[in-house]
Design a protein around this motif. Structure first.
Motif, mmCIF file in Angstrom:
data_model
loop_
_atom_site.group_PDB
_atom_site.id
_atom_site.type_symbol
_atom_site.label_atom_id
_atom_site.label_comp_id
_atom_site.label_asym_id
_atom_site.label_seq_id
_atom_site.Cartn_x
_atom_site.Cartn_y
_atom_site.Cartn_z
ATOM 1 N N LEU A 182 0.815 -1.161 0.086
ATOM 2 C CA LEU A 182 0.065 -0.092 -0.005
ATOM 3 C C LEU A 182 1.015 1.034 -0.085
ATOM 4 O O LEU A 182 2.003 1.048 0.479
ATOM 5 C CB LEU A 182 -0.982 0.109 1.173
ATOM 6 C CG LEU A 182 -2.051 -1.105 1.264
ATOM 7 C CD1 LEU A 182 -1.450 -2.287 1.924
ATOM 8 C CD2 LEU A 182 -3.294 -0.569 2.006
ATOM 9 N N ILE A 183 0.447 2.414 -0.630
ATOM 10 C CA ILE A 183 1.055 3.507 -0.589
ATOM 11 C C ILE A 183 0.501 4.700 0.161
ATOM 12 O O ILE A 183 -1.015 4.802 0.191
ATOM 13 C CB ILE A 183 1.088 4.300 -2.231
ATOM 14 C CG1 ILE A 183 2.057 3.094 -2.863
ATOM 15 C CG2 ILE A 183 1.647 5.478 -1.952
ATOM 16 C CD1 ILE A 183 3.502 3.041 -2.708
ATOM 17 N N GLY A 184 0.995 5.199 1.159
ATOM 18 C CA GLY A 184 0.562 6.181 2.055
ATOM 19 C C GLY A 184 0.561 7.758 1.587
ATOM 20 O O GLY A 184 1.850 7.972 1.073
ATOM 21 N N VAL A 185 -0.351 8.557 1.612
ATOM 22 C CA VAL A 185 -0.108 9.838 1.218
ATOM 23 C C VAL A 185 -0.212 10.828 2.204
ATOM 24 O O VAL A 185 -1.390 10.678 3.120
ATOM 25 C CB VAL A 185 -1.010 10.307 -0.004
ATOM 26 C CG1 VAL A 185 -1.057 11.596 -0.491
ATOM 27 C CG2 VAL A 185 -1.042 9.209 -1.203
ATOM 28 N N HIS A 186 0.673 11.623 2.534
ATOM 29 C CA HIS A 186 0.584 12.679 3.595
ATOM 30 C C HIS A 186 -0.385 13.793 3.262
ATOM 31 O O HIS A 186 -0.635 14.226 1.890
ATOM 32 C CB HIS A 186 1.810 13.486 3.678
ATOM 33 C CG HIS A 186 1.830 14.293 4.895
ATOM 34 N ND1 HIS A 186 1.296 15.490 5.115
ATOM 35 C CD2 HIS A 186 2.506 13.955 6.138
ATOM 36 C CE1 HIS A 186 1.503 15.929 6.313
ATOM 37 N NE2 HIS A 186 2.278 15.184 6.801
ATOM 38 N N PRO A 187 -1.352 14.275 4.122
ATOM 39 C CA PRO A 187 -2.574 15.365 3.680
ATOM 40 C C PRO A 187 -1.917 16.222 3.246
ATOM 41 O O PRO A 187 -2.557 17.146 2.461
ATOM 42 C CB PRO A 187 -3.184 15.246 5.317
ATOM 43 C CG PRO A 187 -2.806 14.381 5.842
ATOM 44 C CD PRO A 187 -1.321 13.747 5.542
ATOM 45 N N LYS A 188 -0.864 16.935 3.601
ATOM 46 C CA LYS A 188 -0.111 18.075 2.874
ATOM 47 C C LYS A 188 0.583 17.834 1.457
ATOM 48 O O LYS A 188 1.027 18.750 1.085
ATOM 49 C CB LYS A 188 0.612 18.676 3.972
ATOM 50 C CG LYS A 188 0.018 19.160 5.122
ATOM 51 C CD LYS A 188 0.893 20.239 6.057
ATOM 52 C CE LYS A 188 0.276 20.581 7.301
ATOM 53 N NZ LYS A 188 1.199 21.034 8.042
ATOM 54 N N ALA A 189 0.735 16.514 1.112
ATOM 55 C CA ALA A 189 1.412 16.378 -0.136
ATOM 56 C C ALA A 189 0.688 15.220 -1.014
ATOM 57 O O ALA A 189 0.913 14.125 -1.268
ATOM 58 C CB ALA A 189 2.901 15.539 0.054
#
Length: 264
Positions: A241-248
């Motif tokens: 899985l790939i996690g995405v930062h809310p600011k990026a």
């Protein structure tokens, strides 16, 4: 120029004594101390010429030890590595294919070969670094004249091997940005949307996600995670899985690898 002796006379002298010099080195292989003392003296001379040091400055090459190039040609020797307490006190035999050595002395040709892309003065971003000057006990001006073999040039790291000292220097580049999410990861991770074959993904990952990637633990917003269609295959035992930062948004911030059989 360094010896103030014309090259024709120098090579004539070498030609007259070549066989005796090679025979001496071949005989000296029986003595680890004598063999290394002679080649360290050679190393010290060309290292001082390369680094352009003053005559009263001593170049310490005692940390290196040498070996014989086992290609059937007498008079060819290679710098194997840095001597330690565990180094066997015998002259090793190395081959040209070995990546261990990086300096070669050919007594037959009176030639020094330095492996690497090329040899160059140590770059300013390394020579002016406080750690380098402290470790080598030289001021930045002297460090800037030191020659180094270019071993590696990559996007994230540079690797240099000093000619005159038993050190390798690494410089890691400053992190400049996050990679873009690959097209493969086009499914938004949602526990309720998982297929029956993917229940193990939620069972392993959901406790971790709730503990570290849900607001307010990780900030004001939850992290978003994406997965690929391959995870839905019945025979799949590994999921990523790939996690995405809310600011990026749109960029990879975390990578999660789950192993079905290892339960982690």
């Amino acid at each position: 120029d360094y010896l103030e002796l014309p090259e024709p006379e120098l090579f004539e002298l070498l030609h007259l004594h070549r066989r005796k010099i090679v025979q001496w080195f071949e005989t000296a292989q029986g003595s680890y101390a004598d063999f290394n003392a002679a080649l360290r003296a050679v190393h010290r001379q060309f290292a001082m010429m390369e680094t352009k040091l003053e005559e009263d400055v001593e170049v310490d090459v005692n940390g290196f030890y040498w070996g014989v190039l086992g290609d059937g040609v007498a008079g060819r020797y290679a710098l194997v590595g840095t001597e330690t307490k565990k180094t066997p006190r015998r002259v090793p035999i190395v081959s040209r294919e070995d990546a261990e050595y990086w300096v070669e002395v050919d007594v037959q040709l009176l030639q020094v070969i330095i492996r690497g892309q090329h040899v160059q003065p140590l770059e300013a971003h390394m020579s002016e670094d406080r750690d380098v000057s402290t470790l080598l006990h030289v001021d930045p001006a002297k460090a800037a004249t030191m020659q180094s073999a270019v071993i590696l040039n990559l996007e994230a790291v540079q690797l240099r091997e000093l000619v005159s000292r038993p050190f390798r220097l690494q410089r890691w580049m400053e992190f400049t940005g996050l990679p873009v999410i690959p097209d493969l990861y086009d499914r938004y991770y949602d526990l309720e949307d998982l297929e029956d074959e993917e229940e193990w993904v939620g069972a392993l990952f959901e406790p971790v996600r709730r503990a570290f990637f849900v607001a307010p633990t990780c900030g004001d917003k939850d992290y978003a995670f994406y997965m690929s269609a391959e995870a839905a295959q019945a025979e799949a035992t590994v999921a990523m899985l790939i996690g995405v930062h809310p600011k990026a948004p749109g960029q990879v911030y975390k990578e999660v690898v789950l192993f079905k059989h290892h339960r982690c």
